[in-house]
Design an enzyme around this catalytic site. Structure first.
Site, short mmCIF file in Angstrom:
data_model
loop_
_atom_site.label_atom_id
_atom_site.label_comp_id
_atom_site.label_asym_id
_atom_site.label_seq_id
_atom_site.Cartn_x
_atom_site.Cartn_y
_atom_site.Cartn_z
N CYS A 111 5.83 2.14 3.13
CA CYS A 111 5.18 3.27 2.75
C CYS A 111 5.91 3.80 1.48
O CYS A 111 5.95 4.00 0.84
CB CYS A 111 3.77 4.45 2.90
SG CYS A 111 5.05 5.14 4.37
N ASP A 345 -0.75 9.07 -3.10
CA ASP A 345 -0.97 8.48 -2.17
C ASP A 345 -0.56 7.01 -2.30
O ASP A 345 -1.48 6.27 -2.31
CB ASP A 345 -1.98 8.99 -1.14
CG ASP A 345 -2.30 8.83 0.47
OD1 ASP A 345 -1.09 7.93 1.24
OD2 ASP A 345 -2.70 9.30 0.82
N HIS A 347 -1.00 5.26 1.33
CA HIS A 347 -1.42 5.13 2.69
C HIS A 347 -3.72 4.45 2.08
O HIS A 347 -4.08 5.22 2.74
CB HIS A 347 -1.75 6.30 3.22
CG HIS A 347 -0.70 6.46 3.92
ND1 HIS A 347 0.69 7.26 2.71
CD2 HIS A 347 0.17 6.10 4.43
CE1 HIS A 347 1.38 7.57 3.80
NE2 HIS A 347 1.79 6.65 5.08
#
EC number: 3.4.22.-
Length: 458
Positions: A111, A345, A347
């Site tokens: 990430c 994000d 993820h």
């Protein structure tokens, strides 16, 4: 024989964990992000206001964000288009195997590399397209937040796991595609912008040949003791990005460089030296520079006194975002409203896209809806980034940023400083590199220190 058996067990374990992570990050809960109509929204130096216009007009459901009191007005659509136009880089699966490992996905560990890619991508957009550019198709993409846990996810997990066990992998690209590129743009300028838009995204493709792709970044990370599957901190990623840009030999990238601050200090002469350095002796143009400053906003937790600093950074026209996150997760911070940070994000696990094919699909590289997070949840370790087009721009930016730092420091020492002269003038060892050893011994020690101080990412 024992060693061989152990290797097989390790490979099987890696494949199982990868398959599990692929499933874990392949679905998202249906959520909405709420914005207030009473407060301005700042996005990478641009300000938007959501005000009353028509009380009966609702924000389209597909946008994934809602204005309080159920009103849409002012610059809501402009904000959405601006946000969606930023390049979104997430976990991917089924990409070519990373050299030296059995990994074909970065789910669960990549990430911070992804958020670093997003920051660099924004710097390249400023460099080639400018801050005013937006993607013409930004408002046409579907909203991924409408996805939910379904039997399709279970099937995807099962297929991924079976393919991992068998060692087989079929490269796939999303079937959904926007309308054809040809004939879509009204003039040559728009067509040229779209060519650069695609080119920038292709530099971040998940293949060994992509200049700033995951495979290349991992190779540079090996020089600092990192390998595929390890967790990377914001400061380590800053140095990896610098190496990736320095080593890029693409003609379009010879006019840009990266400088990473040393111990929260930007040495102006070192920056200008990098901007004036040129591979071609007949090229006298200044280089653009992306300045990356690793900082820490507190001890174990982020100090609330630094909220004004973060807001000030994201309000600057020079800002290209912040590599940060909350404990155990890395996010790309691009804006704020009140005391909440707006972020993208990484993820979310998406399928590999082969960016080498003509007219590859673009929609999975753009985030359809923003997310917000309270500043109090932010992890103290982060890296802030700025873009300056030339030496004159850098001098002006350093003055403006210094003023902002003084205002936000509240009579305390600023988080970082701009200092005249070179680092060597202050008894710092000059860092040099060569092709055999991309990181100097001084840099390696600094990276090891950052690695132990920063938060763990999952």
């Amino acid at each position: 024989m024992e060693a061989t058996g152990t290797d097989e067990v390790d490979k099987l374990k890696t494949k199982f964990v990868s398959a599990w992570n692929n499933m874990k990050y392949s679905w998202v809960l249906k959520t909405k992000t709420y914005f207030s109509r009473n407060s301005p929204v700042l996005l990478l130096g641009k300000c938007y206001h959501f005000k009353y216009e028509d009380e009966n007009k609702l924000l389209p459901a597909r946008s994934g964000c809602t204005i309080e009191d159920h009103v849409i007005a002012g610059n809501v659509e402009e904000f959405r288009k601006d946000f969606i136009s930023r390049i979104w880089l997430t976990y991917r699966e089924e990409f070519p195997q990373i050299e030296g490992s059995a990994l074909t996905t970065d789910c669960g560990w990549g990430c911070t590399l992804r958020t670093g890619q997003m920051l660099l991508a924004q710097g390249l957009i400023l460099h080639f397209l400018g801050r005013a550019w937006t993607w013409p198709d930004a408002l046409n993409i579907e909203n991924s937040d409408s996805e939910s846990w379904t039997s399709n996810t279970v099937k995807k997990f099962t297929a991924s796991f079976e393919a991992s066990l068998s060692g087989e992998r079929e490269l796939k690209t999303p079937t959904m595609c926007l309308k054809e590129t040809i004939g879509r743009y009204s003039d040559d300028h728009e067509m040229k912008n779209e060519i650069y838009h695609r080119k920038i995204i292709s530099w971040f493709g998940d293949s060994p040949l992509a200049l700033f792709g995951l495979h290349q970044l991992i190779e540079y990370g090996k020089k600092s003791g990192k390998k595929a599957g390890d967790w990377y901190g914001p400061a380590v990623v800053a140095h990896i990005l610098r190496k990736a840009v320095e080593e890029a030999r693409h003609p379009d990238l010879q006019g840009i460089t990266i400088y990473v601050a040393q111990d929260c200090t930007v040495y102006s002469s070192d920056v200008i030296d990098k901007q004036c350095a040129s591979l071609a002796s007949d090229n006298t143009d200044d280089k653009a520079v992306i300045i990356l400053v690793p900082v820490r906003l507190g001890g174990e937790r982020t100090n609330a006194d630094y909220l004004d600093f973060v807001k000030g950074i994201l309000s600057l026209e020079y800002c290209v975002g912040i590599i940060g996150g909350k404990p155990k997760q890395s996010y790309y911070f691009a804006g704020f409203q009140d005391d909440s940070l707006i972020y993208m994000d990484p993820h979310y696990c998406q399928s590999f896209v082969d960016v080498s094919i003509k007219d590859f699909p673009l929609e999975t590289f753009h985030c359809p809806s923003p997310k917000k997070m309270s500043f109090r949840k932010m992890d103290p370790s982060c890296t802030v980034g700025f873009y300056c087009r030339n030496v004159q721009d850098f001098k002006r930016a350093s003055e403006e940023i210094t003023k902002m730092l003084k205002i936000s420091s509240k009579e305390k020492y600023p988080l970082f400083t701009f200092v005249n002269g070179h680092s060597r003038d202050y008894d710092f060892t000059s860092t040099t590199t060569n092709e055999e050893d991309l990181f100097s011994e001084d840099e390696k020690e600094r990276l090891k220190r950052f690695s132990t101080e920063e938060f763990v990412l999952l």
